[in-house]
Design a protein around this motif. Structure first.
Motif, PDB file in Angstrom:
ATOM      1  N   LEU A 264      17.461 -25.121   6.878  1.00 12.92           N
ATOM      2  CA  LEU A 264      18.526 -24.136   6.694  1.00 12.92           C
ATOM      3  C   LEU A 264      18.004 -22.797   7.193  1.00 12.92           C
ATOM      4  CD1 LEU A 264      19.843 -24.838   3.055  1.00 12.92           C
ATOM      5  CD2 LEU A 264      20.963 -25.449   5.218  1.00 12.92           C
ATOM      6  N   THR A 265      18.793 -22.114   7.990  1.00 16.26           N
ATOM      7  CA  THR A 265      18.453 -20.777   8.448  1.00 16.26           C
ATOM      8  C   THR A 265      19.380 -19.784   7.771  1.00 16.26           C
ATOM      9  OG1 THR A 265      17.784 -21.633  10.615  1.00 16.26           O
ATOM     10  CG2 THR A 265      18.167 -19.274  10.446  1.00 16.26           C
ATOM     11  N   LEU A 266      18.805 -18.765   7.137  1.00 16.12           N
ATOM     12  CA  LEU A 266      19.592 -17.727   6.476  1.00 16.12           C
ATOM     13  C   LEU A 266      19.407 -16.415   7.226  1.00 16.12           C
ATOM     14  CD1 LEU A 266      18.671 -18.482   2.729  1.00 16.12           C
ATOM     15  CD2 LEU A 266      20.468 -19.517   4.129  1.00 16.12           C
ATOM     16  N   ASN A 267      20.500 -15.762   7.528  1.00 21.92           N
ATOM     17  CA  ASN A 267      20.473 -14.446   8.185  1.00 21.92           C
ATOM     18  C   ASN A 267      19.654 -14.431   9.474  1.00 21.92           C
ATOM     19  OD1 ASN A 267      22.009 -13.605   6.053  1.00 21.92           O
ATOM     20  ND2 ASN A 267      20.416 -12.412   5.054  1.00 21.92           N
ATOM     21  N   ASP A 268      19.620 -15.562  10.145  1.00 19.22           N
ATOM     22  CA  ASP A 268      18.916 -15.684  11.428  1.00 19.22           C
ATOM     23  C   ASP A 268      17.416 -15.436  11.343  1.00 19.22           C
ATOM     24  OD1 ASP A 268      21.158 -16.302  13.080  1.00 19.22           O
ATOM     25  OD2 ASP A 268      21.753 -14.187  13.069  1.00 19.22           O
ATOM     26  N   GLY A 269      16.889 -15.282  10.120  1.00 23.74           N
ATOM     27  CA  GLY A 269      15.470 -14.961  10.033  1.00 23.74           C
ATOM     28  C   GLY A 269      14.700 -15.720   8.983  1.00 23.74           C
TER      29      GLY A 269
END
Length: 263
Positions: free
Chosen positions: A103-108
């Motif tokens: 899972l990627t959150l906020n692209d970072g």
């Protein structure tokens, strides 16, 4: 020589003036009474509307009480008790095995994840299917708890505010901890009071979390295998904006799932 006064006429004039003053006074009194009645009525209406609004906020929508204490994860779906609703993905999808992804959150923030298709076949199948169809990409993590014994972030609401689903709700509960403890890194399904109200929402614990199991507990669908340090440093350490309580609300850092994979 001054003209003489007519006593009768003066009496009549005084009577007319007195009568006129009495009528003005009566009109003023009546107006004040009317204004008072209108004011009281307005107050009653305002109080009534406020009471109805409070009842609505407390019993439906994003202000709905959780299945357990206020710190427990909850979802807004209200299915018929004890049965699946809608087109629930087949539990055969999970194939009785472990699945890995991210899972990627906020692209970072990059979280490695593992789903347990053996211990939670139905919930795993749902999450796998939703990831493969791209459902989660673009949804938000709308809720966070930083209570001493309940540290989690909740994600996957269809409407982004804790409401909505993917057109289905499902059960039963699977792989529920017997002691009510959800260790750091647990991924579990959120729900409302009914065990069959699971849908798309899930929560990730970023600290050891203990939740009341009196209503059945929560399905543990998997765990985070890497990236929790990023989650804390970039999101949860910033705290929350109090909502239902001082320890429960929206994360200060707006959080969106910008990518999800599974294999």
């Amino acid at each position: 020589m001054a003209p003489s006064k007519n006593p009768d006429r003066e009496s009549r004039d005084r009577l007319r003036r007195y009568t006129a003053r009495q009528q003005v006074h009566a009109t003023q009194v009546a107006r004040r009474r009317r204004d008072n009645v209108l004011a009281v009525t307005a107050v009653v209406v305002v109080v009534g509307v406020a009471a109805v609004s409070e009842v609505f906020w407390s019993t439906s929508g994003p202000g709905a009480p959780a299945a357990a204490p206020s710190d427990a994860p909850s979802a807004s779906s209200t299915p018929a008790a004890g049965e699946n609703v809608g087109d629930v993905p087949s539990e055969a999808i999970a194939d009785g095995r472990s699945w890995t992804g991210g899972l990627t959150l906020n692209d970072g923030v990059e979280l490695g994840i593992e789903l347990d298709g053996a211990k939670a076949p139905q919930a795993s199948s749902v999450v796998i299917d939703l990831i493969q169809k791209g459902f989660y990409t673009g949804t938000t993590c709308h809720r966070m708890s930083d209570a001493a014994t309940a540290k989690f972030i909740q994600c996957g609401s269809a409407n982004g505010d804790g409401t909505g689903d993917a057109g289905f709700t499902f059960g039963p509960l699977e792989n529920v901890p017997s002691d009510g403890v959800y260790p750091t890194g647990t991924i579990a399904m959120a729900r409302s009071t009914d065990p069959y109200s699971q849908s798309t929402q899930f929560f990730i614990t970023y600290g050891d979390t203990t939740l009341d199991g009196s209503t059945g507990g929560y399905t543990v669908v998997g765990r985070v295998t890497s990236g929790l340090d990023q989650l804390e440093a970039q999101i949860t350490d910033a705290g929350l904006t109090p909502g239902t309580s001082e320890t429960d609300g929206a994360p200060v850092v707006p959080t969106t799932i910008t990518g999800a994979t599974i294999e």
